[in-house]
Design an enzyme around this catalytic site. Structure first.
Site, PDB file in Angstrom:
ATOM      1  N   PHE A 345       2.270   1.266   1.284  1.00 48.79           N
ATOM      2  CA  PHE A 345       1.222   1.739   2.415  1.00 48.79           C
ATOM      3  C   PHE A 345      -0.075   1.669   1.604  1.00 48.79           C
ATOM      4  O   PHE A 345      -1.204   1.682   2.349  1.00 48.79           O
ATOM      5  CB  PHE A 345       1.485   2.991   2.643  1.00 48.79           C
ATOM      6  CG  PHE A 345       1.269   4.261   1.990  1.00 48.79           C
ATOM      7  CD1 PHE A 345      -0.034   5.001   2.171  1.00 48.79           C
ATOM      8  CD2 PHE A 345       1.894   4.527   0.856  1.00 48.79           C
ATOM      9  CE1 PHE A 345      -0.210   6.174   1.129  1.00 48.79           C
ATOM     10  CE2 PHE A 345       1.889   5.419  -0.045  1.00 48.79           C
ATOM     11  CZ  PHE A 345       0.600   6.308  -0.100  1.00 48.79           C
ATOM     12  N   LYS A 346      -0.357   1.466   0.225  1.00 51.20           N
ATOM     13  CA  LYS A 346      -1.389   1.445  -0.450  1.00 51.20           C
ATOM     14  C   LYS A 346      -2.241   0.172  -0.025  1.00 51.20           C
ATOM     15  O   LYS A 346      -3.445   0.035  -0.019  1.00 51.20           O
ATOM     16  CB  LYS A 346      -1.134   1.524  -1.917  1.00 51.20           C
ATOM     17  CG  LYS A 346      -0.380   2.926  -2.425  1.00 51.20           C
ATOM     18  CD  LYS A 346      -1.402   3.891  -2.245  1.00 51.20           C
ATOM     19  CE  LYS A 346      -0.344   5.332  -3.056  1.00 51.20           C
ATOM     20  NZ  LYS A 346      -1.197   6.116  -3.057  1.00 51.20           N
TER      21      LYS A 346
END
Length: 738
Positions: A345-346
């Protein structure tokens, strides 16, 4: 030449007659005079010699809205179709179109626009004006272009009852929907301000939104930032005069007083109608609309922001939906956040933030970005900054500090493999909390940062989730997930959902809460911890206690965190922006290792948040169980959230579980959970083993490629000592910038 609605505005009255009228009014009716003068001054200061230029598709309501805006500002109103084109051509627009055809019509229309000039007016463009570049460049020079963004389905419904003989491009075989979709690219190119217009919204309301948007556009003073440790009542005149804007906080990262930056006036709110207007939109379109409201155009113009968003999400994600929502079982849905280049998700923030940063920083200074990671941030930030254009790489470099023995083998190999000429990884012989605390201390060490600036012309900046810009893209995907459920017919807009997120540093959870504040109907935010359950304990008791607590290495290393940085922003909110209280709490945590919330604040917190934790054993069991029943493989962090969601959800509404990483990043734990084979310690061998099982979903597209690049790649390792880290930073600056 032009048909003007309303009487001549006061600005057109001669100075002598205005002075005479004002003097008489002031003597006879002072209150009425004051009101009229205030109204005139407001409209005059809003417009000046600039025009408000309304742009949008046929049926957007430009003409009607323009008349109302003109009435409110008491200024000339010009409709390009009626007052310019038809006057110039001595025939109707539809007749001209039929006479010369589409291509010639656009040329003739553009020529008329090039000859047109006005000031201090409200101008309604034709739907096809934006397709002529030279004409738009001419008219935009003296105006603010406002895009009336109406959903395509609404436009098509409106045009059903209208004549279609004035729409350029409409012919057998080409649908109205195709034309509207095609024209969007031109509208997006030219607008300065977007105004969202839903289906049943009245023209009067649209006009008010236009005026509000123009006021915002002209006054960036409204969108300043403040530290979570700043006291409003105790601020000095000097502090008030030194205002910070989005571009400042992106580059500065951490406030000088050790606090975190937040918008002084809070986040923008969307109406239900505005959210519903985004249901049919793509992920990129949703991102642009949301981020335009959060980033003032004085910091990043809408056209540049659109370019940055397209660059970040257009080709770098393997799924066309970018952040798809998948049904798992029952009322549980997965928000898949791992389709970016580094499989976590980064990527959502770190494909975007480097471009925001490069645009905002001054050209006169070099920047070294400092990052601390518990795993996924490292490869994502290295990949993101390495994709900058070469000209930006020469002045922007990055160093990524990570716990040498506190990340998975694949995560470590990724960080080594993602190193580039301007981006490096450094292993630290400690845990993530040390890395994060060290960076905060470096930023607040004015002697050291001042030395770097004077000696090397280099400033430090942060790309961790403490940086405000890191949170904004996360707000987007939480909002988008809800809109996807509405689009899929799972819920109707307004129905609540719960959100469950594997949480360590609280950034992802905070972004979900911000989405709720902005109008997304999120009922409960469920915080899922692993065995490092300090956040869960805090949410349940109000006591944040690190005394005697040691970090435990788990199968979900990205949430192996004890000091949750972004919690500070949340506490600032629920404490009614009491910076003194926040300072007191976090100073106590730093000096004594604990703090306790007041009972009233704990009550507020527990209205928003619930929490639970999951053991490694239960995490692996969940991975095995889900695969056995559905064929889907959860990564270890998502499994933590799944376990907690099962325990805490009441099943009265859907729950969206954030799937924060691809399972193949944690191959040893997955192999163990699925009871497949003896585990080889080589990361590349682990991925090959996973990919050899055809029954399993494919491993992430970017991981094998990155790990193959790693080969004999190496990285530097340093001791957990502040002076060693600062020396390392200075050496990197010397090597890259000097």
């Amino acid at each position: 030449m032009f048909h003007i609605f309303r009487y001549q505005p006061l600005s057109l009255i001669t100075q002598n007659s205005l002075s005479s009228m004002c003097f008489k009014m002031m003597l006879s009716r002072p209150v009425a005079f004051a009101q009229i003068w205030k109204s005139w001054f407001s409209s005059h200061s809003l417009l000046g010699k600039k025009n408000i230029i309304l742009m949008g598709p046929p049926g957007a309501g430009k003409t009607t809205t323009g008349r109302i805006v003109g009435q409110k500002l008491d200024c000339p109103v010009i409709d390009i179709d009626d007052d310019v084109l038809e006057t110039t051509w001595n025939m109707s627009v539809s007749e001209k179109l039929q006479d010369v055809g589409d291509k010639e019509f656009l040329e003739e229309e553009g020529k008329a626009l090039l000859k047109f000039s006005a000031s201090g007016s409200v101008i309604s463009l034709s739907g096809s004006n934006p397709m002529h570049a030279a004409g738009m460049q001419h008219i935009k020079k003296n105006g603010i272009v406002v895009y009336l963004d109406v959903p395509t389905t609404v436009i098509m419904s409106r045009l059903k009852s209208k004549a279609m003989d004035r729409i350029v491009g409409l012919s057998p075989g080409i649908s109205l929907k195709d034309i509207l979709q095609f024209r969007k690219q031109f509208y997006k190119r030219w607008f300065d301000i977007r105004v969202l217009c839903g289906g049943d919204i009245a023209a009067e309301v649209v006009a008010e939104k236009v005026l509000d948007a123009v006021k915002r556009y002209q006054d960036s003073e409204l969108e300043t930032f403040i530290s979570t440790r700043s006291s409003r009542s105790g601020r000095s005149t000097e502090e008030d005069s030194h205002k910070l804007y989005f571009s400042d906080v992106v580059t500065q990262g951490l406030a000088l007083d050790g606090g975190l930056f937040v918008p002084e006036r809070g986040l923008p709110k969307f109406t239900a109608e505005e959210w519903q207007g985004l249901i049919e939109a793509t992920y990129i379109e949703r991102a642009q609309v949301i981020l335009e409201r959060c980033i003032h155009p004085a910091d990043i113009p809408a056209s540049k922001l659109a370019e940055i968003i397209e660059t970040a999400y257009g080709e770098n994600f393997s799924c066309s939906k970018v952040a798809p929502v998948r049904h798992l079982a029952g009322n549980q849905f997965l928000l898949e956040l791992f389709h970016g280049p580094t499989a976590s998700f980064k990527d959502f923030a770190l494909q975007l933030v480097p471009h925001l940063f490069a645009y905002c920083i001054p050209r006169s200074c070099n920047y070294l970005i400092l990052v601390a990671t518990s795993g996924d941030t490292g490869s994502a930030v290295l990949d993101g900054f390495s994709r900058l254009p070469d000209t930006d790489k020469q002045r922007i470099a990055l160093v990524n500090f990570f716990p040498e023995d506190g990340v998975s083998p694949i995560q470590k190999s990724q960080m080594i493999g993602c190193q580039k000429e301007n981006a490096w990884s450094v292993g630290v012989k400690s845990d993530f909390d040390f890395c994060q605390t060290a960076i905060k201390q470096i930023f607040t060490n004015s002697d050291f940062t001042g030395f770097l600036t004077v000696e090397y012309g280099t400033a430090l900046a942060a790309a961790n989730s403490i940086n405000w810009a890191r949170l904004l893209p996360q707000i987007v995907y939480h909002a988008s997930a809800y809109l996807d459920l509405v689009h899929q017919g799972i819920i109707s807009f307004g129905s609540p959902v719960d959100i469950c997120i594997p949480t360590g540093n609280f950034g992802n959870m905070l972004a979900a809460f911000y989405a709720k504040m902005m109008g997304i109907p999120i009922r409960k935010c469920i915080c899922a911890s692993n065995e490092n359950s300090v956040l869960t304990d805090f949410i349940r008791t109000g006591v944040y206690d690190l005394r005697g607590r040691k970090l435990i290495s788990t199968f979900s290393p990205a949430v192996d965190i004890l000091k949750s940085s972004n919690l500070e922003r949340y506490l600032y909110l629920i404490a009614n922006e009491d910076g003194q209280l926040v300072t007191q709490l976090f100073n106590q945590l730093e000096n004594q290792g604990h703090f306790q919330l007041r009972k009233d604040l704990l009550g507020k917190l527990q209205q928003d948040l619930v929490a639970g934790w999951c053991s490694d054993e239960d995490c692996l069991a969940a991975i095995h169980s889900v695969y056995s029943t559905t064929g889907y493989i959860l990564d270890t962090h998502t499994a933590v959230a799944k376990v907690v969601a099962d325990r805490l959800q009441d099943r009265t509404c859907p729950i969206i579980i954030s799937s924060t990483a691809h399972y193949s990043k944690f191959a040893p734990a997955i192999l163990r959970a699925l009871r497949i084979a003896e585990i080889n310690q080589n990361p590349l061998s682990q991925l090959h083993l996973l990919s050899s099982y055809s029954a399993l979903p494919p491993i992430h597209w970017g991981l094998l490629e990155t790990l193959k690049k790693t080969g004999n790649g190496d990285h530097q390792v340093c001791a957990a000592d502040m002076s060693v880290l600062m020396s390392h930073i200075e050496t990197l600056i010397q090597n890259h910038f000097m």
